[in-house]
Design a protein around this motif. Structure first.
Motif, PDB file in Angstrom:
ATOM      1  N   PRO A 195       0.847  -1.200   0.000  1.00 16.83           N
ATOM      2  CA  PRO A 195       0.000   0.000   0.000  1.00 16.83           C
ATOM      3  C   PRO A 195       0.877   1.241   0.000  1.00 16.83           C
ATOM      4  N   TRP A 196       0.496   2.238  -0.768  1.00 14.41           N
ATOM      5  CA  TRP A 196       1.290   3.462  -0.778  1.00 14.41           C
ATOM      6  C   TRP A 196       0.431   4.677  -1.045  1.00 14.41           C
ATOM      7  N   ALA A 197       0.833   5.791  -0.406  1.00 11.68           N
ATOM      8  CA  ALA A 197       0.289   7.102  -0.725  1.00 11.68           C
ATOM      9  C   ALA A 197       1.154   7.666  -1.837  1.00 11.68           C
ATOM     10  N   LEU A 198       0.537   8.180  -2.891  1.00 13.30           N
ATOM     11  CA  LEU A 198       1.305   8.607  -4.042  1.00 13.30           C
ATOM     12  C   LEU A 198       2.126   9.850  -3.729  1.00 13.30           C
ATOM     13  N   PRO A 199       3.260  10.022  -4.409  1.00 19.37           N
ATOM     14  CA  PRO A 199       4.204  11.079  -4.047  1.00 19.37           C
ATOM     15  C   PRO A 199       3.647  12.480  -4.251  1.00 19.37           C
ATOM     16  N   MET A 200       4.309  13.423  -3.593  1.00 18.95           N
ATOM     17  CA  MET A 200       3.865  14.818  -3.644  1.00 18.95           C
ATOM     18  C   MET A 200       3.724  15.321  -5.073  1.00 18.95           C
ATOM     19  N   LYS A 201       4.696  15.026  -5.915  1.00 18.28           N
ATOM     20  CA  LYS A 201       4.639  15.493  -7.295  1.00 18.28           C
ATOM     21  C   LYS A 201       4.246  14.339  -8.194  1.00 18.28           C
ATOM     22  N   PRO A 202       3.259  14.520  -9.085  1.00 23.03           N
ATOM     23  CA  PRO A 202       2.533  15.770  -9.345  1.00 23.03           C
ATOM     24  C   PRO A 202       1.261  15.937  -8.528  1.00 23.03           C
ATOM     25  N   TRP A 203       0.988  15.030  -7.581  1.00 20.75           N
ATOM     26  CA  TRP A 203      -0.344  14.940  -6.989  1.00 20.75           C
ATOM     27  C   TRP A 203      -0.699  16.116  -6.095  1.00 20.75           C
ATOM     28  N   SER A 204       0.271  16.756  -5.490  1.00 15.96           N
ATOM     29  CA  SER A 204      -0.045  17.784  -4.499  1.00 15.96           C
ATOM     30  C   SER A 204      -0.796  18.973  -5.092  1.00 15.96           C
ATOM     31  N   HIS A 205      -0.699  19.185  -6.400  1.00 17.32           N
ATOM     32  CA  HIS A 205      -1.457  20.288  -7.003  1.00 17.32           C
ATOM     33  C   HIS A 205      -2.644  19.789  -7.824  1.00 17.32           C
ATOM     34  N   LEU A 206      -2.910  18.469  -7.772  1.00 21.20           N
ATOM     35  CA  LEU A 206      -4.021  17.915  -8.552  1.00 21.20           C
ATOM     36  C   LEU A 206      -5.267  17.667  -7.703  1.00 21.20           C
ATOM     37  N   SER A 207      -5.138  17.704  -6.392  1.00 19.33           N
ATOM     38  CA  SER A 207      -6.275  17.523  -5.492  1.00 19.33           C
ATOM     39  C   SER A 207      -5.872  18.021  -4.116  1.00 19.33           C
ATOM     40  N   ASP A 208      -6.860  18.289  -3.276  1.00 20.94           N
ATOM     41  CA  ASP A 208      -6.535  18.643  -1.894  1.00 20.94           C
ATOM     42  C   ASP A 208      -6.332  17.407  -1.030  1.00 20.94           C
ATOM     43  N   HIS A 209      -6.607  16.218  -1.582  1.00 24.28           N
ATOM     44  CA  HIS A 209      -6.356  14.951  -0.899  1.00 24.28           C
ATOM     45  C   HIS A 209      -5.272  14.185  -1.641  1.00 24.28           C
ATOM     46  N   ALA A 210      -4.346  13.566  -0.913  1.00 24.59           N
ATOM     47  CA  ALA A 210      -3.374  12.673  -1.537  1.00 24.59           C
ATOM     48  C   ALA A 210      -4.071  11.361  -1.903  1.00 24.59           C
ATOM     49  N   PRO A 211      -3.810  10.824  -3.102  1.00 21.28           N
ATOM     50  CA  PRO A 211      -4.413   9.544  -3.475  1.00 21.28           C
ATOM     51  C   PRO A 211      -3.720   8.376  -2.793  1.00 21.28           C
ATOM     52  N   LEU A 212      -4.446   7.278  -2.671  1.00 18.82           N
ATOM     53  CA  LEU A 212      -3.917   6.049  -2.088  1.00 18.82           C
ATOM     54  C   LEU A 212      -4.043   4.918  -3.098  1.00 18.82           C
ATOM     55  N   ALA A 213      -3.104   3.976  -3.037  1.00 22.77           N
ATOM     56  CA  ALA A 213      -3.150   2.812  -3.934  1.00 22.77           C
ATOM     57  C   ALA A 213      -2.668   1.588  -3.165  1.00 22.77           C
ATOM     58  N   VAL A 214      -3.079   0.411  -3.667  1.00 20.72           N
ATOM     59  CA  VAL A 214      -2.639  -0.837  -3.047  1.00 20.72           C
ATOM     60  C   VAL A 214      -2.803  -1.975  -4.046  1.00 20.72           C
ATOM     61  N   GLU A 215      -1.960  -2.976  -3.921  1.00 20.50           N
ATOM     62  CA  GLU A 215      -2.069  -4.191  -4.700  1.00 20.50           C
ATOM     63  C   GLU A 215      -2.882  -5.185  -3.866  1.00 20.50           C
ATOM     64  N   ILE A 216      -3.907  -5.758  -4.471  1.00 17.97           N
ATOM     65  CA  ILE A 216      -4.799  -6.685  -3.766  1.00 17.97           C
ATOM     66  C   ILE A 216      -4.678  -8.072  -4.401  1.00 17.97           C
ATOM     67  N   HIS A 217      -4.636  -9.087  -3.549  1.00 15.53           N
ATOM     68  CA  HIS A 217      -4.439 -10.469  -3.998  1.00 15.53           C
ATOM     69  C   HIS A 217      -5.603 -11.337  -3.536  1.00 15.53           C
ATOM     70  N   LEU A 218      -6.065 -12.183  -4.442  1.00 13.23           N
ATOM     71  CA  LEU A 218      -7.156 -13.111  -4.123  1.00 13.23           C
ATOM     72  C   LEU A 218      -6.651 -14.538  -4.121  1.00 13.23           C
TER      73      LEU A 218
END
Length: 253
Positions: A230-253
């Protein structure tokens, strides 16, 4: 919850799009946001505060898309998408959306608004996975600003989750506005949900404000699935694209 890397896996991303504008609505940046979202190669994208339609902005903003924002973001990368209209006003409406590389078999947007508060919705999709012939349930939410409203909305969420097949994999993601960090314990008890960053680091990720994250508002929860990276995406370029930092994760079934 074990963290494994075997079997079928897919990547999810969640982001509050802030209706396609930078913080304080200074600049329209949806085309840049689309490029950044595409670059993550996420298989399923959870969007909050995504614009459905607006009567005034197309006449005032030069690069306003001809399609709803969720369609514009989906482009040719995510073949299926679902939108749940929540907030309706004279000029248009916005809500939650889910973009998916896999077929969305059906979807439903449930009103989880609390009387006297801002309109809120819970978008539920049933997704058909290519293997191992399983159905995946996903829920995109944007909860209220007060603790009492969030508690009532999470109770409605748990009631709905109780109606799903108990062994089906489930992902719940979005903007929980849970700055008091009460959601994890409640959702674990009532729905068996595990928050992916808490599994990895012991607590949810800091996501707000994006330029200097202090509050842990955004979440990805899973049930009947394992996770890695799981990771929060880096400051650039995201910090000026939203007021919230995006989150991502790899999910396994």
């Amino acid at each position: 919850m074990p963290q494994i890397t075997q079997g079928f896996s897919f990547k999810v991303l969640t982001i509050n799009t802030h209706k396609g504008f930078t913080t304080f609505n200074r600049r329209f940046i949806l085309p840049e946001l689309r490029d950044a979202v595409r670059a993550t190669s996420a298989d399923i994208v959870f969007l909050q505060e995504v614009m459905g339609t607006h009567a005034i902005h197309p006449m005032q903003i030069e690069n306003w898309p001809d399609t709803p924002h969720y369609e514009f973001l989906a482009d040719t990368m995510w073949n299926d998408y679902a939108y749940g209209r929540n907030a309706v006003y004279p000029e248009g409406h916005h809500g939650n959306a889910i973009l998916s590389r896999f077929p969305i078999a059906e979807y439903e947007n449930r009103d989880i608004s609390v009387a006297g508060s801002e309109k809120r919705g819970m978008l539920h999709c049933r997704i058909t996975l290519p293997e191992p012939q399983k159905e995946l349930h996903v829920i995109c939410v944007h909860l209220g600003l007060s603790n009492a409203h969030r508690h009532a909305q999470m109770k409605m969420m748990c009631d709905m989750i109780a109606s799903l097949p108990p062994d089906a994999p489930l992902v719940v993601a979005g903007d929980f506005n849970d700055w008091q960090l009460r959601a994890n314990k409640f959702l674990k008890h009532c729905a068996g949900l595990e928050e992916v960053f808490s599994v990895k680091t012991g607590r949810p990720a800091r996501t707000f404000p994006a330029r200097f994250p202090l509050l842990r508002l955004d979440r990805i929860y899973v049930r009947n699935a394992s996770i890695s990276h799981p990771w929060a995406l880096p400051m650039k370029p995201w910090s000026h694209l939203s007021d919230h930092a995006p989150l991502a994760v790899e999910i396994h079934l």
